[in-house]
Write a protein that holds these residues in place. Structure first.
Motif, PDB file in Angstrom:
ATOM      1  N   UNK A  84       8.394  15.700   1.131  1.00  0.00           N
ATOM      2  CA  UNK A  84       6.973  15.568   0.795  1.00  0.00           C
ATOM      3  C   UNK A  84       6.685  14.212   0.154  1.00  0.00           C
ATOM      4  N   UNK A  85       7.548  13.779  -0.745  1.00  0.00           N
ATOM      5  CA  UNK A  85       7.307  12.538  -1.476  1.00  0.00           C
ATOM      6  C   UNK A  85       7.508  11.286  -0.622  1.00  0.00           C
ATOM      7  N   UNK A  86       8.427  11.321   0.318  1.00  0.00           N
ATOM      8  CA  UNK A  86       8.831  10.083   0.995  1.00  0.00           C
ATOM      9  C   UNK A  86       8.381   9.971   2.448  1.00  0.00           C
ATOM     10  N   UNK A  87       7.807  11.025   3.021  1.00  0.00           N
ATOM     11  CA  UNK A  87       7.527  10.984   4.459  1.00  0.00           C
ATOM     12  C   UNK A  87       6.504   9.913   4.823  1.00  0.00           C
ATOM     13  N   UNK A  88       5.516   9.636   3.959  1.00  0.00           N
ATOM     14  CA  UNK A  88       4.545   8.583   4.279  1.00  0.00           C
ATOM     15  C   UNK A  88       5.211   7.217   4.245  1.00  0.00           C
ATOM     16  N   UNK A  89       6.036   6.974   3.244  1.00  0.00           N
ATOM     17  CA  UNK A  89       6.701   5.675   3.116  1.00  0.00           C
ATOM     18  C   UNK A  89       7.605   5.401   4.307  1.00  0.00           C
ATOM     19  N   UNK A  90       8.424   6.387   4.685  1.00  0.00           N
ATOM     20  CA  UNK A  90       9.356   6.171   5.795  1.00  0.00           C
ATOM     21  C   UNK A  90       8.600   6.023   7.114  1.00  0.00           C
ATOM     22  N   UNK A  91       7.443   6.691   7.227  1.00  0.00           N
ATOM     23  CA  UNK A  91       6.644   6.548   8.439  1.00  0.00           C
ATOM     24  C   UNK A  91       6.092   5.131   8.547  1.00  0.00           C
ATOM     25  N   UNK A  92       5.568   4.616   7.440  1.00  0.00           N
ATOM     26  CA  UNK A  92       5.019   3.260   7.443  1.00  0.00           C
ATOM     27  C   UNK A  92       6.116   2.237   7.707  1.00  0.00           C
ATOM     28  N   UNK A  93       7.272   2.433   7.071  1.00  0.00           N
ATOM     29  CA  UNK A  93       8.387   1.490   7.223  1.00  0.00           C
ATOM     30  C   UNK A  93       9.170   1.717   8.512  1.00  0.00           C
TER      31      UNK A  93
ATOM     32  N   UNK B  38      -3.271  -3.215   6.116  1.00  0.00           N
ATOM     33  CA  UNK B  38      -2.371  -4.291   6.521  1.00  0.00           C
ATOM     34  C   UNK B  38      -2.735  -5.597   5.825  1.00  0.00           C
ATOM     35  N   UNK B  39      -4.035  -5.877   5.739  1.00  0.00           N
ATOM     36  CA  UNK B  39      -4.480  -7.087   5.057  1.00  0.00           C
ATOM     37  C   UNK B  39      -4.124  -7.045   3.574  1.00  0.00           C
ATOM     38  N   UNK B  40      -4.246  -5.867   2.970  1.00  0.00           N
ATOM     39  CA  UNK B  40      -3.860  -5.710   1.570  1.00  0.00           C
ATOM     40  C   UNK B  40      -2.374  -6.023   1.397  1.00  0.00           C
ATOM     41  N   UNK B  41      -1.540  -5.521   2.284  1.00  0.00           N
ATOM     42  CA  UNK B  41      -0.104  -5.794   2.201  1.00  0.00           C
ATOM     43  C   UNK B  41       0.196  -7.281   2.357  1.00  0.00           C
ATOM     44  N   UNK B  42      -0.528  -7.948   3.245  1.00  0.00           N
ATOM     45  CA  UNK B  42      -0.327  -9.384   3.427  1.00  0.00           C
ATOM     46  C   UNK B  42      -0.664 -10.148   2.152  1.00  0.00           C
ATOM     47  N   UNK B  43      -1.730  -9.743   1.482  1.00  0.00           N
ATOM     48  CA  UNK B  43      -2.105 -10.383   0.217  1.00  0.00           C
ATOM     49  C   UNK B  43      -1.037 -10.140  -0.850  1.00  0.00           C
ATOM     50  N   UNK B  44      -0.534  -8.921  -0.910  1.00  0.00           N
ATOM     51  CA  UNK B  44       0.508  -8.601  -1.883  1.00  0.00           C
ATOM     52  C   UNK B  44       1.779  -9.393  -1.599  1.00  0.00           C
TER      53      UNK B  44
ATOM     54  N   UNK C 268       0.820  -1.204   0.000  1.00  0.00           N
ATOM     55  CA  UNK C 268       0.000   0.000   0.000  1.00  0.00           C
ATOM     56  C   UNK C 268       0.860   1.263   0.000  1.00  0.00           C
ATOM     57  N   UNK C 269       1.898   1.291   0.817  1.00  0.00           N
ATOM     58  CA  UNK C 269       2.735   2.487   0.916  1.00  0.00           C
ATOM     59  C   UNK C 269       3.521   2.754  -0.362  1.00  0.00           C
TER      60      UNK C 269
ATOM     61  N   UNK D 243       1.401   2.099  11.177  1.00  0.00           N
ATOM     62  CA  UNK D 243       0.806   3.331  10.666  1.00  0.00           C
ATOM     63  C   UNK D 243      -0.347   3.072   9.696  1.00  0.00           C
ATOM     64  N   UNK D 244      -0.586   1.806   9.361  1.00  0.00           N
ATOM     65  CA  UNK D 244      -1.642   1.471   8.410  1.00  0.00           C
ATOM     66  C   UNK D 244      -2.897   0.986   9.129  1.00  0.00           C
ATOM     67  N   UNK D 245      -4.017   1.106   8.442  1.00  0.00           N
ATOM     68  CA  UNK D 245      -5.271   0.583   8.980  1.00  0.00           C
ATOM     69  C   UNK D 245      -5.290  -0.936   8.833  1.00  0.00           C
TER      70      UNK D 245
END
Length: 230
Positions: A91-100, A216-222, A20-21, A210-212
């Motif tokens: 701006x571009x990477x703050x969501x990704x680094x927060x999730x990771x 999280x379920x979407x990431x597990x499927x991926x 997702x991220x 940081x994910x709902x």
């Protein structure tokens, strides 16, 4: 459990089943003539930041090598461009680094860019000869340090290797007098574009706090789909 994910190579073709991220702000490029695909790929926000910094690095170092602009003019132009690049990166990477859970890596890159910018401008405007003579090693060293921190943060051998290449370049520069900016810029640009174009290794998926629940379920499927492809 090993520190690095040894089940995958350091660099490989990009995976299509993204988390997702990684899907946020994704750029897709597909060039096709009739039924023939000429080029097809995608770029995540991290990839986009690498490409943007590659363009900035090319503009700065190649201009310094090929065009006789005054140092003061270059300092003003490249200071503005570096600040823009730093802001865009955040701006571009703050969501990704927060999730990771590696936001500290982004903060370190911001600090490194600002330190390099301040030292460069002071060297130019105050005439610090020692700094001016070592601008290429300075930026290669800062980049190498950033790559080492990033590589350790996400457990990536590919990113650590990029840091090693930057360090080696510092030791080789004295043998190429007059070509320092071209070589340093080339190493920086090529490293960034390679990281943007390929899938680099990193740690196994973590618990993304940081994910709902749905995300999280979407990431597990991926993740399961990627394992089936491998």
């Amino acid at each position: 459990m090993t520190f690095f994910n040894s089940t995958v190579p350091p660099l490989r073709r990009k995976q299509k089943n993204l988390d997702f991220q990684d899907l946020q702000g994704l750029w897709r490029i597909h060039l096709q003539i009739g039924n023939t695909t000429l080029y097809s790929t995608f770029y995540t926000r991290i990839d986009q930041a690498c490409i943007f910094w590659g363009l900035i690095s090319a503009a700065i170092f190649f201009t310094a090598h090929f065009f006789p602009l005054s140092w003061n003019i270059q300092a003003a132009l490249w200071s503005a461009l570096t600040l823009i690049g730093t802001a865009v990166m955040v701006v571009w990477t703050r969501f990704w680094v927060k999730v990771e859970q590696v936001s500290w890596v982004l903060y370190c890159w911001v600090i490194l860019m600002l330190v390099g910018l301040v030292l460069t401008d002071l060297g130019i405007f105050l005439g610090w000869g020692n700094v001016l003579m070592r601008l290429c090693p300075l930026w290669l060293g800062l980049s190498a340090f950033g790559y080492f921190l990033t590589g350790l943060g996400v457990r990536s051998r590919a990113i650590l290797l990029a840091g090693i290449v930057h360090l080696l370049c510092i030791f080789l520069l004295p043998y190429f007098c007059g070509w320092e900016f071209l070589i340093a810029g080339g190493v920086m640009v090529i490293s960034l574009l390679i990281l943007a174009e390929f899938q680099w290794d990193m740690r196994s998926p973590i618990s993304y706090d940081a994910l709902t629940l749905e995300q999280k379920q979407f990431n597990q499927q991926q993740h399961q789909l990627r394992r089936m492809i491998v």
